[in-house]
Design a protein around this motif. Structure first.
Motif, short mmCIF file in Angstrom:
data_model
loop_
_atom_site.label_atom_id
_atom_site.label_comp_id
_atom_site.label_asym_id
_atom_site.label_seq_id
_atom_site.Cartn_x
_atom_site.Cartn_y
_atom_site.Cartn_z
N PHE A 122 48.67 54.30 26.45
CA PHE A 122 48.32 55.68 26.14
C PHE A 122 49.25 56.70 26.78
CE2 PHE A 122 44.52 53.05 25.90
CZ PHE A 122 44.08 53.32 24.62
N THR A 123 49.89 56.33 27.88
CA THR A 123 50.83 57.23 28.53
C THR A 123 52.05 56.44 28.98
OG1 THR A 123 49.83 56.92 30.72
CG2 THR A 123 49.00 58.75 29.38
N ALA A 124 53.14 57.12 29.25
CA ALA A 124 54.32 56.47 29.78
C ALA A 124 54.06 56.02 31.22
CB ALA A 124 55.52 57.42 29.74
N PRO A 125 54.68 54.92 31.65
CA PRO A 125 54.52 54.49 33.05
C PRO A 125 54.96 55.59 34.02
CG PRO A 125 55.56 52.78 31.73
CD PRO A 125 55.53 54.00 30.88
N ALA A 126 54.22 55.74 35.09
CA ALA A 126 54.53 56.78 36.08
C ALA A 126 54.33 56.24 37.49
CB ALA A 126 53.63 58.00 35.86
N PRO A 127 55.07 56.74 38.46
CA PRO A 127 54.90 56.28 39.85
C PRO A 127 53.48 56.54 40.36
CG PRO A 127 56.95 57.51 39.60
CD PRO A 127 56.18 57.70 38.32
N THR A 128 53.04 55.70 41.27
CA THR A 128 51.71 55.84 41.84
C THR A 128 51.73 55.36 43.28
OG1 THR A 128 49.38 55.17 41.63
CG2 THR A 128 51.03 53.55 41.02
N ALA A 129 50.84 55.90 44.08
CA ALA A 129 50.71 55.48 45.47
C ALA A 129 49.53 54.53 45.65
CB ALA A 129 50.53 56.69 46.38
N GLN A 130 48.81 54.21 44.57
CA GLN A 130 47.65 53.33 44.67
C GLN A 130 48.10 51.88 44.84
OE1 GLN A 130 45.63 55.06 41.02
NE2 GLN A 130 43.87 54.91 42.38
N ARG A 131 47.27 51.12 45.53
CA ARG A 131 47.56 49.72 45.78
C ARG A 131 46.25 48.95 45.86
NH1 ARG A 131 49.59 50.27 52.00
NH2 ARG A 131 50.40 52.24 51.23
N PRO A 132 46.26 47.63 45.68
CA PRO A 132 45.01 46.87 45.79
C PRO A 132 44.55 46.77 47.23
CG PRO A 132 46.87 45.41 45.38
CD PRO A 132 47.38 46.81 45.24
N PRO A 133 43.24 46.69 47.47
CA PRO A 133 42.74 46.52 48.84
C PRO A 133 43.12 45.14 49.36
CG PRO A 133 40.95 46.30 47.26
CD PRO A 133 42.15 46.74 46.48
N GLY A 134 43.42 45.05 50.63
CA GLY A 134 43.85 43.80 51.22
C GLY A 134 42.73 43.03 51.89
N VAL A 135 42.98 41.75 52.14
CA VAL A 135 42.03 40.88 52.81
C VAL A 135 42.75 40.17 53.97
CG1 VAL A 135 40.68 40.52 50.73
CG2 VAL A 135 42.52 38.93 51.30
N ARG A 136 41.99 39.49 54.79
CA ARG A 136 42.57 38.74 55.90
C ARG A 136 43.05 37.37 55.42
NH1 ARG A 136 41.79 41.54 60.43
NH2 ARG A 136 40.01 42.94 60.61
N PRO A 137 43.95 36.70 56.15
CA PRO A 137 44.49 35.41 55.70
C PRO A 137 43.43 34.37 55.39
CG PRO A 137 45.83 36.28 57.48
CD PRO A 137 44.65 37.19 57.36
N GLU A 138 42.38 34.28 56.21
CA GLU A 138 41.37 33.26 55.97
C GLU A 138 40.62 33.51 54.66
OE1 GLU A 138 39.53 36.15 59.05
OE2 GLU A 138 41.48 35.28 58.55
N GLU A 139 40.40 34.78 54.31
CA GLU A 139 39.74 35.09 53.05
C GLU A 139 40.66 34.80 51.87
OE1 GLU A 139 37.53 38.77 50.69
OE2 GLU A 139 37.95 38.95 52.84
N ALA A 140 41.95 35.03 52.04
CA ALA A 140 42.91 34.73 50.98
C ALA A 140 42.90 33.24 50.65
CB ALA A 140 44.31 35.18 51.38
N ALA A 141 42.89 32.40 51.69
CA ALA A 141 42.83 30.95 51.47
C ALA A 141 41.52 30.54 50.81
CB ALA A 141 43.01 30.22 52.80
N ALA A 142 40.42 31.21 51.20
CA ALA A 142 39.12 30.90 50.61
C ALA A 142 39.09 31.26 49.13
CB ALA A 142 38.01 31.63 51.36
N ARG A 143 39.74 32.36 48.76
CA ARG A 143 39.77 32.77 47.35
C ARG A 143 40.54 31.76 46.51
NH1 ARG A 143 40.54 39.38 46.99
NH2 ARG A 143 38.64 39.92 48.15
#
Length: 476
Positions: A336-357
């Motif tokens: 719907f729109t042209a790509p544009a810069p953004t400052a948003q990012r995904p929320p992070g997790v700790r290493p142990e939660e990353a392995a659990a996922r």
């Protein structure tokens, strides 16, 4: 994009390069000197004339607002997309030094190409809206049944070959040579099961591949056996897992269900290639849905895939998911729109939660190589093998500090949470990439947020955000 008054960064432009030589050549042209009559509509088109070795300059134009990523046209003879001239033009445009002003009218040669693109887009939209000719459902059902019979015969034969191999012991695998595996893979191709064929080829490459190969060989045999059994008993599986098995065997998957509209941030983009195909993986994050999605694009061997989205930009678009348990792959729909810069990012997790996922994802897809995760506030740290540390202490006691320092192994790398002291080791392939040293330089010993893929071989960093910075830094 320009209509919002913000231009791309040099990193976002160079992420579009099809290979390292193009990135280097494009960087040399990313200065004002070779360019003339450059301009931008402010609505997605950038053009310019680049002085080359001939008497006539190369006519270069880029349509940045295209739904499938930037589209390029250049009068140079290069067969790469984008060519070095398109990359150089975008770098000059990104510099915002006045060389490429906004709000101009494109020259005739540029307007002709843009008009042709608009005409094709309108025609494509019209044909998509027209009712599709109804296919013969009975004929399609019979073709699907016939292919399923072939795959079943191939999976049954493969099970027998695995049984014979394991009955004779894994030591015999080293003596068999690769020819037998290639012949078995060809049999799976004849059975119309390309997914099984690819796994057989990977299995055949493991013997004599280095220390610990028997363990890796048995692991891959187990996964291949599991996939065979999944296909042979697919009628007993839940619908989602059965769809995953069909996809892993090699049956074509389809994007189904209602499209999801979101503001999608492009987290990472990288290519892999073999002798037959080039595959581009693009990771997206929906800022409203919180969903991580994967776009795949393919190109013939030696040619870059067509789809390209600069890392760090966000696009308001619809995506449609593919069938399968835990499936992250989507198909890009209307933008719907042209790509544009953004400052948003995904929320992070700790290493142990990353392995659990990653562990939870394996429940839906046991053949999954990795899972996308974002690690928050981690520091890249060199990890020393305990045995090497003991040897270093012994050497220090025997010969002094200087000799001990020479016996130390540099060790591997890991991402450490300074609060919990939990860590994820980096995958061996990640430690050989230039992106590792860029990650270390970005951190400077301070925590930062890192996006990547967490798998059984370790964590592969793909993008990072330094603390107090919204700019996405590609590590691919």
């Amino acid at each position: 994009m320009t209509q919002q008054g913000v231009r791309w960064t040099a990193d976002q432009v160079l992420a579009l390069a099809p290979d390292a030589p193009s990135r280097k050549a494009g960087s040399k042209l990313g200065v004002a000197g070779p360019w003339s009559e450059a301009g931008s509509t402010g609505e997605g088109a950038v053009w310019g004339l680049c002085k080359g070795s001939g008497s006539k300059p190369y006519q270069t134009i880029v349509d940045i607002a295209d739904v499938a990523g930037p589209a390029y046209k250049c009068s140079c003879p290069s067969r790469k997309f984008p060519c070095k001239h398109a990359l150089g033009l975008l770098l000059v445009w990104a510099g915002a030094d006045g060389t490429v002003p906004d709000g101009g009218e494109p020259p005739a040669w540029a307007e002709e190409w843009l008009a042709a693109r608009r005409k094709r887009a309108d025609a494509k939209q019209g044909s998509a809206a027209a009712p599709a000719a109804s296919a013969d459902p009975e004929a399609a059902r019979k073709r699907a049944e016939k292919r399923a019979e072939r795959i079943t015969a191939g999976a049954t034969e493969l099970e027998q070959r695995l049984s014979d191999l394991l009955r004779g012991g894994t030591a015999s695998a080293e003596q068999m040579g690769y020819g037998l595996w290639e012949e078995t893979a060809a049999r799976m191709v004849d059975a119309q099961a390309p997914g099984l064929a690819a796994r057989v080829r990977e299995l055949g490459a493991i013997p004599s591949s280095g220390p610990g190969w028997p363990v890796r060989f048995l692991e891959e045999c187990a996964l291949l056996h599991l996939l065979d059994q999944g296909w042979l008993h697919r009628d007993r599986l839940p619908d989602g897992l059965a769809a995953t098995v069909r996809s892993r065997v090699g049956l074509p998957a389809q994007a189904e269900g209602p499209p999801v509209r979101d503001r999608w941030v492009v987290l990472a983009q990288y290519d892999t290639a073999d002798s037959r195909l080039s595959t581009r993986r693009i990771w997206l994050y929906g800022t409203e849905s919180g969903r991580t999605a994967l776009l795949l694009s393919y190109g013939a061997a030696g040619r870059a895939p067509a789809l390209a989205l600069p890392v760090g930009l966000a696009l308001d678009a619809e995506v449609t998911g593919y069938t399968g348990a835990g499936q992250l792959r989507v198909e890009l729909g209307e933008q719907f729109t042209a790509p544009a810069p953004t400052a948003q990012r995904p929320p992070g997790v700790r290493p142990e939660e990353a392995a659990a996922r990653y562990g939870e994802a394996l429940g839906d897809d046991p053949w999954l190589e990795s899972w996308p995760v974002t690690l928050a506030e981690v520091i890249p740290t060199r990890a020393q093998n305990p045995r090497d540390a003991r040897d270093a202490r012994d050497a220090r006691d025997a010969r002094g500090t200087r000799d001990a320092r020479e016996t130390r192994d540099p060790g591997s790398w890991q991402l450490v949470d300074p609060v919990t002291e939990s860590a994820l080791p980096l995958a061996p392939s990640a430690t050989s990439r230039p992106g590792l040293w860029r990650l270390i330089a970005l951190s400077g010993g301070a925590p930062l947020t890192v996006f990547g893929e967490c798998g059984h071989r370790g964590f592969t960093p793909l993008a990072a955000w330094p603390k107090d910075s919204g700019e996405t830094v590609s590590l691919c």
